[in-house]
Write an enzyme that holds these catalytic residues in place. Structure first.
Site, PDB file in Angstrom:
ATOM      1  CG  ASP A  45      -2.164   0.987   1.006  1.00 39.26           C
ATOM      2  OD1 ASP A  45      -2.218   1.365   0.100  1.00 39.26           O
ATOM      3  OD2 ASP A  45      -2.517   1.257   2.245  1.00 39.26           O
ATOM      4  CG  ASN A  93      -9.046  -2.488  -6.194  1.00 43.75           C
ATOM      5  OD1 ASN A  93      -9.386  -1.690  -5.048  1.00 43.75           O
ATOM      6  ND2 ASN A  93      -7.884  -3.068  -6.238  1.00 43.75           N
TER       7      ASN A  93
END
Length: 366
Positions: A45, A93
């Site tokens: 991330d 996503n």
């Protein structure tokens, strides 16, 4: 941006790069002297935030993130880690705009090609690539590239790289339960049904009901009283004409129901035999070492639906403030050292408890 480029240029200069390489080799050799986690997972991330903070394109941030992954993989495999699992793309996503989803898919295709370009790294450590997730959600052209990458590394078996794409733990657990139900809906081979407490209870109850039913049949075959009505005589003669017909007794009907139920149970696996191990055998990570270390960068302290089933009481979960492109050996080294320290402390506690138990046994024996 300029400071980052200058720093990168200095670190990549031949003398500095050689010195860093030598120090890295010494540190990795020192790590190998202690316990090493066999399964490590990463939530990569911070690529976009890194790009934004350094005023560069988002694609460049993802490229630097891939370079960081390649370096970390080499550190892991060289240290002795057998399985590395990375969170590459979440099913969530797909809720983003079509433009962004298509861009992420195209980027994944590029990254996969770049990963295969590091064939020397994969072959050197015998790394086999596995893609975990919902294959039906992947574009056909990208799926073909994924299958080609898996085929190219299928002969490797010393280490594994799990790429979770597209993936969520909720979907993995749901898929595992669904596949377990499918397996338990298939008939068992003869004489291969596992015993369970319910099976034993049903067997004992069936035997008792069988004895009771035989007694009822014996009584029904005894001579009827002379004072019976014509209706009873007719019923008696009807029974004589059809001796094989079951007596209309609730107990016997219950026995027949139990027999049919027991016959059905004997043909299929017992649902009560489903355990956490059975479900674990249906997970994407079945047959792999248990997850011992999970690292997430960017300072976000949540798992984001990643490896929820695999995380257990002995899994160390570490949240780091650095962004993923900044993650390297110098960020990873303290994490591994702390993991080793905890494992040594756990081993010492186990030895102390075992020694105390032995002393207690000797005192009682004396």
């Amino acid at each position: 941006m300029q400071i980052f480029q200058i720093r990168k240029w200095i670190l990549e200069s031949p003398p500095i790069e050689w010195a860093i390489l030598q120090i890295r080799e010494l540190l990795i050799g020192a790590l190998r002297q202690g316990p090493i986690p066999q399964h490590v997972a990463f939530v990569m991330d911070g690529n976009r935030r890194f790009a934004k903070s350094h005023r560069m394109e988002t694609v460049e941030g993802h490229n630097l993130g891939f370079e960081a992954l390649a370096k970390v993989l080499e550190v892991c495999y060289k240290s002795g880690v057998k399985v590395v699992t990375v969170y590459a793309f979440s099913i969530e996503n797909f809720k983003r705009s079509k433009y962004e989803v298509d861009g992420l898919m195209d980027m994944a295709k590029v990254k996969l090609a770049q990963l295969l370009q590091h064939g020397d790294l994969l072959d050197r450590y015998g790394v086999r690539i596995r893609v975990l997730g919902q294959r039906e959600l992947i574009k056909p052209d990208l799926l073909a590239d994924i299958d080609r990458a898996a085929k190219m590394t299928s002969r490797n078996g010393d280490a594994i790289l799990n790429v979770c794409f597209p993936y969520t733990s909720h979907d993995e657990i749901t898929t595992a339960i669904r596949n377990t139900v499918v397996d338990y809906s298939k008939p068992l081979p003869v004489h291969q049904r596992p015993f369970s407490e319910s099976h034993i209870k049903h067997t004992i109850r069936s035997r008792h009901l069988s004895v009771a039913a035989s007694r009822i049949r014996d009584r029904s075959k005894s001579p009827s009283s002379r004072g019976e009505s014509d209706m009873e005589d007719s019923s008696s003669s009807s029974t004589t004409l059809h001796p094989d017909s079951p007596p209309a007794d609730p107990t016997v009907l219950e026995k027949e129901h139990e027999d049919s139920d027991e016959e059905f149970r004997s043909k299929y696996p017992d649902p009560e035999s489903i355990t956490s191990k059975i479900l674990n055998d249906h997970m994407y990570t079945a047959g792999l070492p248990p997850l011992e270390l999970l690292v997430r960068t960017s300072g976000v302290a949540r798992l984001s639906d990643f490896m929820l089933w695999q995380c257990h009481e002995a899994t160390d979960i570490v949240f780091l403030k650095c962004l993923w492109p900044e993650f390297d050996l110098w960020q990873f080294l303290p994490v591994l050292l702390e993991w080793q320290w905890r494992r040594k402390k756990d081993a010492e506690r186990e030895r102390g408890a075992l020694s105390k138990a032995r002393k207690t046994v000797k005192v009682k024996a004396a």
